[in-house]
Write an enzyme that holds these catalytic residues in place. Structure first.
Site, mmCIF file in Angstrom:
data_model
loop_
_atom_site.group_PDB
_atom_site.id
_atom_site.type_symbol
_atom_site.label_atom_id
_atom_site.label_comp_id
_atom_site.label_asym_id
_atom_site.label_seq_id
_atom_site.Cartn_x
_atom_site.Cartn_y
_atom_site.Cartn_z
ATOM 1 N N GLU A 35 0.815 -1.215 0.000
ATOM 2 C CA GLU A 35 0.000 0.000 0.000
ATOM 3 C C GLU A 35 0.856 1.277 0.000
ATOM 4 O OE1 GLU A 35 -3.152 -0.030 -0.732
ATOM 5 O OE2 GLU A 35 -3.176 2.148 -0.516
ATOM 6 N N HIS A 37 3.723 1.775 -1.593
ATOM 7 C CA HIS A 37 4.087 2.073 -2.988
ATOM 8 C C HIS A 37 2.869 2.583 -3.761
ATOM 9 C CE1 HIS A 37 7.022 -1.302 -2.111
ATOM 10 N NE2 HIS A 37 7.833 -0.354 -2.539
#
Ligand code: PAF
Length: 280
Positions: A35, A37
């Site tokens: 999440e 990234h």
């Protein structure tokens, strides 16, 4: 979404985008996306016409005893996640292309690379700056987005961008945490459920530091000793590599904490080296 694996094709695509006056946002990653990234990709989506995400597990930023070989790789799922988060191009070069046999040119940011992580991982930032410079040259972004979890990395890369005169807007996006506070990291995958709980020791310690500063305690030695106690209470067998209080911009150590202080720490929990940081 387009997947490009060759440097020449990526260079050509970037040149064509620039010729059509399209702005490019770059999100460099080592894959195994979580999440954190995806929040960078969503942020990139808002800043430019075209979002390029790179997946490259960079051998030059791992020390000889580090986890390069076992670093989690999950290309198929990564591509699907990038598409869903709004990426337009995913660039996945091979290590042999980025570093041909006769490779011998490195980029080094001198002072900022030497403290904190740089002390424990001497070649690390040289590897990061070298690969990111290469990715900048290949993709020619207008904006580049990095996560604040790797706080020192973002400072080092920002300095490199300025020193080398890249015409790139540098964005540092906030750390994304799990519900219990653990900063998202690809290395969290190494933990069993029990170990995973112990990994929260970094966040608990940072939270303690912030609360102490808020309550008026400024002496860094006093705060550090409380942080060590919190870490050991959560993860008794962990190894604390460092706890550092530094000025936000210069990364110079401070002895009294203030709002412009950032606290960074590195702790080995069940042989997994984790880092985290918090502005106080
Ligand atoms: O933060 C990372 O994942 C890496 O250090 C980066 C910036 C992609 C360079 O390999």
């Amino acid at each position: 979404m387009q997947t490009i694996r060759s440097i020449t094709k990526m260079q050509k695509a970037s040149r064509q985008l620039a010729a059509r006056s399209k702005t490019i946002a770059l999100v460099p990653t080592m894959g195994n996306l979580h999440e954190g990234h995806l929040s960078l990709i969503r942020c990139a989506r808002k800043t430019a016409d075209v979002v390029i995400v790179t997946i490259f597990v960079n051998p030059k930023q791992f020390g000889p005893k580090e986890d390069y070989k076992k670093y989690p790789r999950d290309e198929k799922n990564d591509i699907a996640k990038i598409k869903k988060a709004g990426g337009d191009i995913v660039f996945i070069p091979k290590a042999t292309q980025i570093y041909p046999d006769d490779f011998q040119t490195y980029v080094t940011v001198e002072k900022l690379s030497q403290t904190l992580e740089g002390k424990s991982r001497p070649e690390h930032f040289r590897g990061v700056t070298t690969v990111v410079a290469k990715l900048f040259n290949i993709t020619r972004p207008d904006v580049a987005i990095f996560g604040a979890k790797d706080f020192q990395q973002s400072k080092v890369l920002k300095q490199m961008t300025k020193d080398l005169g890249y015409p790139i807007k540098f964005v540092i996006a906030p750390t994304v945490r799990e519900k219990d506070g653990l900063a998202m990291s690809s290395r969290n995958r190494y933990f069993t459920v029990e170990q995973r709980h112990q990994a929260c020791c970094l966040y608990y310690a940072l939270r303690t530091a912030r609360e102490m500063v808020k309550s008026g305690i400024k002496d860094v030695r006093t705060i550090k000793s409380e942080m060590r106690a919190v870490i050991k209470a959560t993860s008794p067998k962990c190894k604390i590599d460092y706890i550092a209080f530094t000025e936000f911009d210069s990364l110079k150590p401070v002895s009294k904490a203030s709002k412009s202080t950032i606290c960074s720490l590195a702790v080995c929990v069940h042989n997994v080296r984790l880092i985290d940081n918090m502005r106080l």
